[in-house]
Design a protein around this motif. Structure first.
Motif, PDB file in Angstrom:
ATOM      1  N   GLN A 118     -10.482  -5.812  28.447  1.00  0.00           N
ATOM      2  CA  GLN A 118     -10.339  -4.632  29.603  1.00  0.00           C
ATOM      3  C   GLN A 118     -10.829  -3.534  29.177  1.00  0.00           C
ATOM      4  N   ILE A 119     -10.888  -2.998  27.829  1.00  0.00           N
ATOM      5  CA  ILE A 119     -11.236  -1.793  27.338  1.00  0.00           C
ATOM      6  C   ILE A 119     -12.666  -1.889  27.288  1.00  0.00           C
ATOM      7  N   GLY A 120     -13.149  -3.014  27.035  1.00  0.00           N
ATOM      8  CA  GLY A 120     -14.664  -3.458  27.199  1.00  0.00           C
ATOM      9  C   GLY A 120     -15.646  -2.968  26.175  1.00  0.00           C
ATOM     10  N   HIS A 121     -15.494  -1.940  25.525  1.00  0.00           N
ATOM     11  CA  HIS A 121     -16.836  -1.484  24.968  1.00  0.00           C
ATOM     12  C   HIS A 121     -16.638  -1.910  23.211  1.00  0.00           C
ATOM     13  N   PHE A 166       2.523   4.608  19.806  1.00  0.00           N
ATOM     14  CA  PHE A 166       1.633   5.408  20.523  1.00  0.00           C
ATOM     15  C   PHE A 166       0.532   6.152  19.753  1.00  0.00           C
ATOM     16  N   PRO A 167      -0.434   6.556  20.251  1.00  0.00           N
ATOM     17  CA  PRO A 167      -1.490   7.219  19.563  1.00  0.00           C
ATOM     18  C   PRO A 167      -1.168   8.514  18.955  1.00  0.00           C
ATOM     19  N   PRO A 168      -1.615   8.562  17.677  1.00  0.00           N
ATOM     20  CA  PRO A 168      -1.120   9.460  16.914  1.00  0.00           C
ATOM     21  C   PRO A 168      -1.432  11.112  17.422  1.00  0.00           C
ATOM     22  N   GLU A 169      -2.286  11.044  18.321  1.00  0.00           N
ATOM     23  CA  GLU A 169      -2.643  12.382  18.937  1.00  0.00           C
ATOM     24  C   GLU A 169      -1.551  13.128  19.424  1.00  0.00           C
ATOM     25  N   ILE A 170      -0.602  12.381  19.827  1.00  0.00           N
ATOM     26  CA  ILE A 170       0.774  12.811  20.535  1.00  0.00           C
ATOM     27  C   ILE A 170       1.386  13.883  19.506  1.00  0.00           C
ATOM     28  N   PHE A 171       1.144  13.592  18.264  1.00  0.00           N
ATOM     29  CA  PHE A 171       2.104  14.416  17.211  1.00  0.00           C
ATOM     30  C   PHE A 171       1.291  15.784  16.824  1.00  0.00           C
ATOM     31  N   SER A 172       1.979  16.516  16.334  1.00  0.00           N
ATOM     32  CA  SER A 172       1.552  17.971  15.772  1.00  0.00           C
ATOM     33  C   SER A 172       0.738  17.618  14.248  1.00  0.00           C
ATOM     34  N   PHE A 217       2.206   5.315  32.888  1.00  0.00           N
ATOM     35  CA  PHE A 217       0.903   5.620  33.606  1.00  0.00           C
ATOM     36  C   PHE A 217       1.111   5.521  35.117  1.00  0.00           C
ATOM     37  N   ALA A 218       2.102   5.184  35.562  1.00  0.00           N
ATOM     38  CA  ALA A 218       2.374   5.314  36.815  1.00  0.00           C
ATOM     39  C   ALA A 218       2.591   6.676  37.564  1.00  0.00           C
ATOM     40  N   HIS A 219       2.839   7.588  36.567  1.00  0.00           N
ATOM     41  CA  HIS A 219       2.838   9.148  36.806  1.00  0.00           C
ATOM     42  C   HIS A 219       1.819   9.772  36.144  1.00  0.00           C
ATOM     43  N   SER A 220       1.087   9.183  35.220  1.00  0.00           N
ATOM     44  CA  SER A 220       0.173  10.189  34.761  1.00  0.00           C
ATOM     45  C   SER A 220      -1.227   9.175  34.219  1.00  0.00           C
ATOM     46  N   ASN A 221      -2.295   9.925  34.304  1.00  0.00           N
ATOM     47  CA  ASN A 221      -3.664   9.146  34.173  1.00  0.00           C
ATOM     48  C   ASN A 221      -3.957   8.890  32.800  1.00  0.00           C
ATOM     49  N   SER A 222      -3.390   9.906  31.972  1.00  0.00           N
ATOM     50  CA  SER A 222      -3.675   9.784  30.535  1.00  0.00           C
ATOM     51  C   SER A 222      -2.478  10.075  29.560  1.00  0.00           C
ATOM     52  N   LEU A 223      -2.470   9.571  28.367  1.00  0.00           N
ATOM     53  CA  LEU A 223      -1.333  10.091  27.378  1.00  0.00           C
ATOM     54  C   LEU A 223      -2.293  10.662  25.937  1.00  0.00           C
ATOM     55  N   ALA A 224      -2.206  11.922  25.906  1.00  0.00           N
ATOM     56  CA  ALA A 224      -2.998  12.595  24.807  1.00  0.00           C
ATOM     57  C   ALA A 224      -4.627  12.054  24.845  1.00  0.00           C
ATOM     58  N   GLY A 225      -5.079  11.990  25.990  1.00  0.00           N
ATOM     59  CA  GLY A 225      -6.482  11.865  26.127  1.00  0.00           C
ATOM     60  C   GLY A 225      -6.658  10.205  26.241  1.00  0.00           C
ATOM     61  N   TYR A 226      -5.702   9.471  26.018  1.00  0.00           N
ATOM     62  CA  TYR A 226      -5.890   7.967  26.061  1.00  0.00           C
ATOM     63  C   TYR A 226      -5.756   7.405  27.547  1.00  0.00           C
ATOM     64  N   GLY A 227      -6.370   6.356  27.878  1.00  0.00           N
ATOM     65  CA  GLY A 227      -6.237   5.724  29.288  1.00  0.00           C
ATOM     66  C   GLY A 227      -5.052   4.593  28.745  1.00  0.00           C
ATOM     67  N   TYR A 236      -4.896   1.157  28.953  1.00  0.00           N
ATOM     68  CA  TYR A 236      -5.336  -0.087  28.278  1.00  0.00           C
ATOM     69  C   TYR A 236      -5.432   0.533  26.760  1.00  0.00           C
ATOM     70  N   GLU A 237      -5.857   1.560  26.327  1.00  0.00           N
ATOM     71  CA  GLU A 237      -5.884   2.365  25.222  1.00  0.00           C
ATOM     72  C   GLU A 237      -4.657   2.428  24.430  1.00  0.00           C
ATOM     73  N   VAL A 238      -3.740   3.012  25.462  1.00  0.00           N
ATOM     74  CA  VAL A 238      -2.393   3.290  24.857  1.00  0.00           C
ATOM     75  C   VAL A 238      -1.657   1.653  24.788  1.00  0.00           C
ATOM     76  N   ILE A 239      -1.831   0.886  25.404  1.00  0.00           N
ATOM     77  CA  ILE A 239      -1.406  -0.678  25.432  1.00  0.00           C
ATOM     78  C   ILE A 239      -2.025  -1.273  24.129  1.00  0.00           C
ATOM     79  N   PHE A 240      -3.176  -0.736  23.750  1.00  0.00           N
ATOM     80  CA  PHE A 240      -3.823  -1.480  22.577  1.00  0.00           C
ATOM     81  C   PHE A 240      -3.110  -0.999  21.382  1.00  0.00           C
ATOM     82  N   PHE A 241      -2.828   0.431  21.276  1.00  0.00           N
ATOM     83  CA  PHE A 241      -1.848   0.840  20.084  1.00  0.00           C
ATOM     84  C   PHE A 241      -0.785   0.259  20.029  1.00  0.00           C
TER      85      PHE A 241
END
Lengths: 258, 261
Positions: free
Chosen positions: B136-139, B192-198, B49-59, B61-66
């Motif tokens: 931190q995710i909050g919602h 990691f979130p499952p959306e990164i997989f085919s 996340f120092a090089h990218s704002n999202s991973l497969a659409g997740y922020g 803290y969300e990726v950290i939560f996975f």
């Protein structure tokens, strides 16, 4: 060496299972990086192809430098007293350990090369060629020395069993630490620069990280030569440590089971 | 019946804790090993996340939560069912004969005999970090938190099923120890979130090696990204999978040939 091959073929399911685990781990890394590169073209100086090459070629280096638990083999021999049988033979146990490990790694090298060949074929569009012919030679030397660094570390760690029977946790801890510090999970230069500079003084990074950097041309041939020099120094240092530890350990060895 | 087994589990846990604490070097080394592995992967996510704002659409803290959910579930599996890792030796050396002759369920005894205190200690900071990241995710609503906990339980039932099948395979063929390691390796995809997989890989890891049901579905429930029908699917899957694993275990026991006799 023959003994190691016979044993490996005797436990075929273990070997297949281990390799299957490796394949899952490589695929996992490929998938993760593919997902990351969907939202960015460059990660800390690595293009997508650089990263695929790091993962696939890096795993080849992991396969050939691993000694598959020689620390555990040595620790068990000490703990269970089977070391006594070797001490009676006209053969140095340390020399035997090196040869036995070579037997084990020869099979691993074969299966590792086959698997990596398979991955290179699948991802041939993304696996880059080595940066130069001279670097190929340096990489071979570096990986060869890297194998012995890892083996010497394992022997030194295994010798801890002279002083304590509680070695499983230490072996597991050392194995995790070595894999991370050698760059086996991801390139070390994704971490802060100070950590990368620090890692160049320790032997671990020369097992995987530096050879792959040389392969990718991210370090110069001169830096590669310096790396080989550092490896040689560490090998000498580790050899001295092993000799010292072994000498002290043998004095307190109780030969359980005699 | 349940009271008897709870009492037995408590006794086994106390014995196991005593054994772990008597090996202080092992205890400290394993604990440090776990924290180091966790720390490096945590650093890896931060580096991404120092090089990218999202991973497969997740922020971030969300990726950290996975990742934290993976650690919680994986650790709970090891905490409760650690006995599987020594089960092959038990069968190979013929010690399993003593287990089946005891007036308790052999499967329960075999899986629960090594309750891991180290995993329990490791779990405490992980849960605290997960709570912090949750804030931190909050919602997340009460419904999200409740669904997360319920789905974690379903995930644990599936993990229990995988351990039972692994034990059955070991009884069947002593060398089949790697089934449990295949599960452990597969678990890493849950980091990691499952959306990164085919879609094909997602299907494979949802139904055949159900890591997505074990980890990703609960995490998505917390993140309010889950279609409620998945709660029903997870429940049905966990029940059927557990039932199927018990059938395999019974079948496996018929093939048991005592090594010591």
């Amino acid at each position: 060496m023959k003994m190691a091959w016979i044993r490996a073929f005797e436990y075929k399911a273990t070997v297949y299972g281990f390799r299957l685990g490796n394949i899952v781990e490589i695929l996992f890394q490929v998938v993760i990086w593919t997902a990351i590169y969907k939202s960015t073209a460059m990660v800390n100086g690595y293009t997508y192809n650089d990263m695929m090459t790091y993962v696939i070629i890096g795993w080849l280096f992991i396969s050939v430098t691993q000694n598959y638990g020689m620390d555990d083999v040595i620790g068990r021999d000490i703990r269970q007293g089977t070391l006594s049988a070797y001490l009676l033979k006209p053969l140095s146990y340390l020399r035997y350990s090196v040869l036995y490990s070579l037997g084990r790694v020869s099979l691993a090298t074969f299966s590792g090369v086959v698997i990596q060949g398979f991955f290179i074929l699948i991802f041939y569009k993304h696996v880059l060629p080595p940066s130069s012919v001279l670097n190929i030679f340096l990489i071979l030397v570096m990986v060869f020395l890297g194998y012995f660094i890892r083996l010497f570390l394992s022997i030194a760690i295994g010798a801890i069993a002279f002083w304590t029977t509680e070695t499983d946790g230490l072996f597991s801890f050392a194995s995790t630490l070595i894999k991370f510090l050698s760059g086996g999970f991801f390139p070390l230069n994704l971490l802060p620069n100070s950590l990368v500079s620090l890692s160049s003084f320790f032997p671990f990074a020369y097992i995987i990280f530096f050879p792959t950097q040389l392969y990718l041309g991210k370090i110069s041939t001169n830096q590669g030569l310096i790396g080989i020099g550092v490896e040689v120094l560490w090998l000498i240092g580790l050899y001295g440590i092993i000799k010292f530890v072994w000498k002290k350990g043998i004095k307190i060895y109780e030969g359980v089971g005699i | 019946m349940i009271k008897k087994y709870l009492k037995l589990w408590k006794l086994l846990a106390i014995l196991s804790a005593g054994s772990i604490l008597s090996n202080r070097i092992d205890f400290v080394s394993y604990l440090f090993g776990k924290f180091i592995r966790f720390g490096f992967f945590f650093a890896f996510i931060l580096a991404i996340f120092a090089h990218s704002n999202s991973l497969a659409g997740y922020g971030k803290y969300e990726v950290i939560f996975f990742f934290l959910t993976f650690n919680i579930v994986d650790t709970l599996g090891q905490l409760f069912f650690r006995g599987i890792y020594d089960f092959r030796n038990e069968v190979r050396l013929g010690n399993f004969d003593y287990t089946i002759s005891k007036p308790v369920n052999a499967l329960f005894f075999s899986l629960s005999r090594a309750v891991d205190l180290i995993d329990f200690i490791f779990l405490i900071p992980i849960v605290l970090i997960a709570i912090y990241v949750g804030f931190q995710i909050g919602h997340a609503t009460i419904y999200n938190i409740f669904a997360y906990i319920i789905l974690l339980f379903f995930g644990l039932f599936v993990i229990l099923g995988i351990h039972i099948i692994s034990a059955a395979l070991i009884v069947w063929k002593t060398e089949a120890e790697n089934a449990i390691w295949l599960y452990r390796e597969s678990m890493t995809i849950g980091r990691f979130p499952p959306e990164i997989f085919s879609p094909k890989i997602k299907f494979l890891f949802t139904y055949f090696m159900p890591i997505i049901i074990i980890i990703s579905i609960p995490a998505k429930a917390f993140l309010n990204m889950l279609n409620p029908v998945w709660i029903l699917i997870s429940f049905l899957y966990a029940s059927l999978f557990l039932g199927f694993s018990v059938l395999i275990w019974r079948r496996g026991l018929r093939h048991y040939s005592s090594a010591s006799s």
